[in-house]
Design a protein around this motif. Structure first.
Motif: not given
Length: 247
Positions: A197-201, A152-155, A167-172
């Motif tokens: 552009k955020a680096g997520v393919e 869940i990304e809620k921000e 992108q941060r959530l997937l990496k974490a």
């Protein structure tokens, strides 16, 4: 500031605003020649933006309808916008609920390992009143989806923040690609650009088609008030795409 301005200025990109403005100019203009021009402009805009034929033709050019193959993917990233807040502070599914349906379907059918729901609250006046992805996590319990398979990304409040925070959530959580991006067809083009552009393919998985899929019929050439609201979404996406590209 970017988020606030996008919410305040959006009314000026709606066709109904242009139409009303043209008719108001026709009413209050003293010059007869200019008055006729404004009146004709208003009628032309009203006719063009209310005919399904023109709207469907544009949608076929704009929408991305690519579908993935049958291999398994690391995650389905489902963008928010399918849930709204009710008068009691709870949530309900709105017209974009196909985003939730298709994302959950991908998980239940075994095509993705993780479900990632990205979406906070885009309400300028009450930013903390309703968190869409948190509400989604509760709804998913009825579908027997394991909580460990849901991220869940809620921000995030808009598509740009969807991409950055996801992108941060997937990496974490060490979620490996490939990823499917699940959102409405009219929203997919801008979403793909933003995630790139955020680096997520991501691979597009379009849903919630609101135009461009209908067969040509007599109704395509009859004015329809609903078509005006559909144009609002597409024009907003076009301008958003240009702004995101330049930004």
């Amino acid at each position: 500031m970017f988020f606030l301005l996008s919410k305040l200025l959006v009314i000026f990109i709606y066709p109904i605003t242009w139409i009303v403005f043209a008719f108001l100019l026709a009413i209050y203009c003293k010059n007869k020649k200019l008055q006729r021009r404004f009146l004709l402009t208003g009628f032309f805009l009203l006719l063009f933006f209310s005919l399904p034929f023109f709207q469907n033709s544009y949608a076929r050019l704009w929408d991305i309808t690519t579908k993935p193959d049958n291999k398994q993917y690391g995650a389905a990233i489902v963008l928010g916008g399918y849930g709204s807040e009710d008068r009691n502070g709870g949530g309900y599914f709105n017209g974009a609920s196909d985003r939730f349906i298709q994302g959950t379907r991908l998980k239940i059918s075994g095509k993705v390992k993780y479900l990632v729901f990205s979406g906070g609250n885009a309400n300028v006046l009450l930013p903390k009143s309703f968190i869409e992805s948190s509400w989604t996590a509760e709804v998913l319990k009825d579908f027997k989806v394991e909580p460990k398979d849901v991220l869940i990304e809620k921000e995030s409040r808009n598509t740009l923040e969807n991409a950055l925070f996801t992108q941060r959530l997937l990496k974490a959580n060490n979620v490996p690609p490939p990823y499917l991006l699940v959102t409405s067809a009219f929203h997919m083009r801008r979403s793909l650009l933003t995630f790139e552009k955020a680096g997520v393919e991501v691979i597009p998985y379009s849903c919630n088609y609101i135009a461009g899929h209908e067969r040509l019929s007599i109704d395509s050439f009859l004015p329809n008030a609903e078509t005006l609201s559909k144009w609002e979404k597409y024009i907003k996406e076009l301008i958003g795409y240009i702004v995101y590209y330049l930004k």
